[in-house]
Design a protein around this motif. Structure first.
Motif, short mmCIF file in Angstrom:
data_model
loop_
_atom_site.label_atom_id
_atom_site.label_comp_id
_atom_site.label_asym_id
_atom_site.label_seq_id
_atom_site.Cartn_x
_atom_site.Cartn_y
_atom_site.Cartn_z
N ASP A 74 0.87 -1.18 0.00
CA ASP A 74 0.00 0.00 0.00
C ASP A 74 0.90 1.23 0.00
O ASP A 74 1.09 1.89 1.02
N LYS A 121 5.59 0.18 1.09
CA LYS A 121 4.87 0.09 2.36
C LYS A 121 4.04 -1.19 2.37
O LYS A 121 2.93 -1.25 1.85
N GLY A 132 3.10 -2.78 5.21
CA GLY A 132 2.21 -2.84 6.37
C GLY A 132 2.72 -3.81 7.42
O GLY A 132 3.70 -4.53 7.23
N ARG A 176 6.54 -9.35 7.42
CA ARG A 176 6.74 -8.15 8.22
C ARG A 176 8.03 -8.21 9.04
O ARG A 176 8.56 -7.17 9.46
N ASN A 208 8.44 -3.76 6.95
CA ASN A 208 7.12 -3.14 6.94
C ASN A 208 7.06 -2.02 5.90
O ASN A 208 6.19 -1.99 5.04
N GLN A 209 8.01 -1.09 5.99
CA GLN A 209 8.05 -0.01 5.02
C GLN A 209 9.43 0.61 4.99
O GLN A 209 10.22 0.47 5.93
#
Length: 412
Positions: free
Chosen positions: A90, A124, A126, A132, A136-137
């Motif tokens: 995202d 990104k 998340g 993860r 994450n980003q």
């Protein structure tokens, strides 16, 4: 837990989702984006500061250009069977920009200043996706300031040099495989600014005939060094805090590779201009990434991870058709090789060979003021790393991007 953290720290400072090979951003001029981002072998006005400083001396009027693009990128991931877990990044909009100003001292000498963003990236994923603990980003930014001098020797040859001053910043975040008492996963954030780096942009432009022009441009490698970057941990349980110390800092060196470009332009007639560029990008300078910590993180004062990027080529073609005195139509295409070898595909660098198609228009509102608009579509090949070969999250990655842009031009 220690091995997972060190694997992350050795791979996550640079990201490959800039929608060009590696973490390069090829969005230096809205007019030239419309022409497939060609420009080394033709006169491009103020943006010759970037594409070929040697051609800057051929401008007829002083000018200022201000432009920007909006990157809407989409990256999908699917894991290796039998689980086949999927995710989609995202991503926020990226906004690379360019500012150019040029002034003719006399018929032969022109000086200028360029401010542009040739490297950068952002992704990104998340905090819920299966990878993860790898990422994450991430956000990477680099800004170049380039004062430029260009001199025309006779009617056929122009030489130019730009002195580049570069700065940048990086921020990345990931989950840590520990939980506090309420079950919340721990996290780590690396945030730092780079010291000023220096380089050159040297170009030569040759008007071989009335119709044929040739250019060559070399933009040197710049090493950006991050020092005293902050390592920030959150939601770390008391039993694990010894491995994740408060107030830790990191340092690292980031190579921004050299690019050598040969360009050719051909003026078919008063209305139609054709252009072609071939670029060689020296990605092989990026062999490994090392982090140094002032306090032991996960039991170690450093981590190092192989990158082993390969040099890559970019092939571009473009055209501009001057429909009338006010309106110009443009189109182009390119093929950008990835520098990332098999086995090194990660959530931070899910890179693959790219195909780009572009279109654009230029409209002269008055004799002094005009607008350029462009649209670029990028489609990266689907690419898979097997669990045996991958050094991070094995699986299949696919990326596309839609990039509109606009620029304002003023001549005086």
């Amino acid at each position: 837990m220690k091995s997972k953290l060190l694997a992350f720290l050795g791979s996550a400072l640079l990201s490959g989702t800039a929608m060009a090979g590696g973490y390069q951003v090829n969005l230096a001029s809205q007019r030239q984006i419309g022409m497939g981002h060609t420009g080394t072998g033709i006169q491009t006005g103020t943006s010759s500061i970037f594409f070929n400083p040697g051609a800057l001396s051929y401008i007829r009027e002083n000018g200022v250009t201000i432009g920007a693009s909006a990157i809407s990128s989409h990256i999908a991931y699917r894991g290796i069977e039998p689980t086949s877990v999927s995710a989609e990044a995202d991503n926020d909009f990226g906004t690379p920009f360019q500012v150019y100003a040029a002034y003719k001292v006399d018929d032969m000498l022109t000086v200028g200043l360029g401010i542009y963003t040739p490297f950068g990236s952002g992704v990104k994923w998340g905090d819920q996706w299966s990878g993860r603990f790898a990422l994450n980003q991430i956000d990477l930014q680099a800004i170049f300031f380039q004062p430029t001098v260009s001199y025309k020797i006779g009617d056929k040859l122009g030489l130019g040099v730009g002195f580049v001053v570069a700065t940048g910043a990086v921020n990345l975040q990931r989950a840590v495989p520990v939980q506090n008492q309420d079950g919340t996963e721990g996290s780590i954030e690396l945030d730092g600014s780079a010291k000023t780096g220096f380089g050159v942009n040297v170009g030569a432009f040759f008007q071989a005939t009335e119709k044929l022009s040739i250019g060559i441009d070399y933009r040197s490698k710049i090493d950006l060094e991050v020092e005293e970057g902050d390592v920030i941990f959150s939601n770390i349980p008391a039993a694990a805090r010894g491995s994740f110390p408060d107030g830790a800092q990191f340092s690292a060196q980031l190579p921004l590779p050299a690019t050598l470009t040969l360009g050719v332009g051909y003026q078919v007639n008063d209305q139609l201009t054709l252009a072609a560029d071939v670029s060689h990008v020296g990605w092989s300078e990026y062999e490994s990434l090392r982090f140094n910590f002032d306090k032991p993180v996960a039991g170690s004062n450093f981590s190092e991870s192989a990158r082993n990027y390969e040099d890559a080529f970019i092939y571009r073609i473009g055209a501009e058709y001057q429909l009338n005195e006010k309106l110009a139509l443009r189109g182009g295409a390119y093929y950008d090789q990835t520098p990332v070898q098999d086995g090194y595909l990660t959530p931070e660098t899910p890179d693959a060979d790219s195909r780009g198609l572009s279109a654009g228009i230029g409209y002269a509102i008055t004799e002094s003021f005009g607008v350029d608009a462009s649209f670029l579509y990028i489609n990266k090949k689907k690419r898979t790393d097997s669990a045996e070969a991958s050094r991070s999250i094995a699986g299949t990655y696919k990326a596309t991007a839609y990039i509109p842009g606009i620029a304002l031009n003023y001549k005086f």
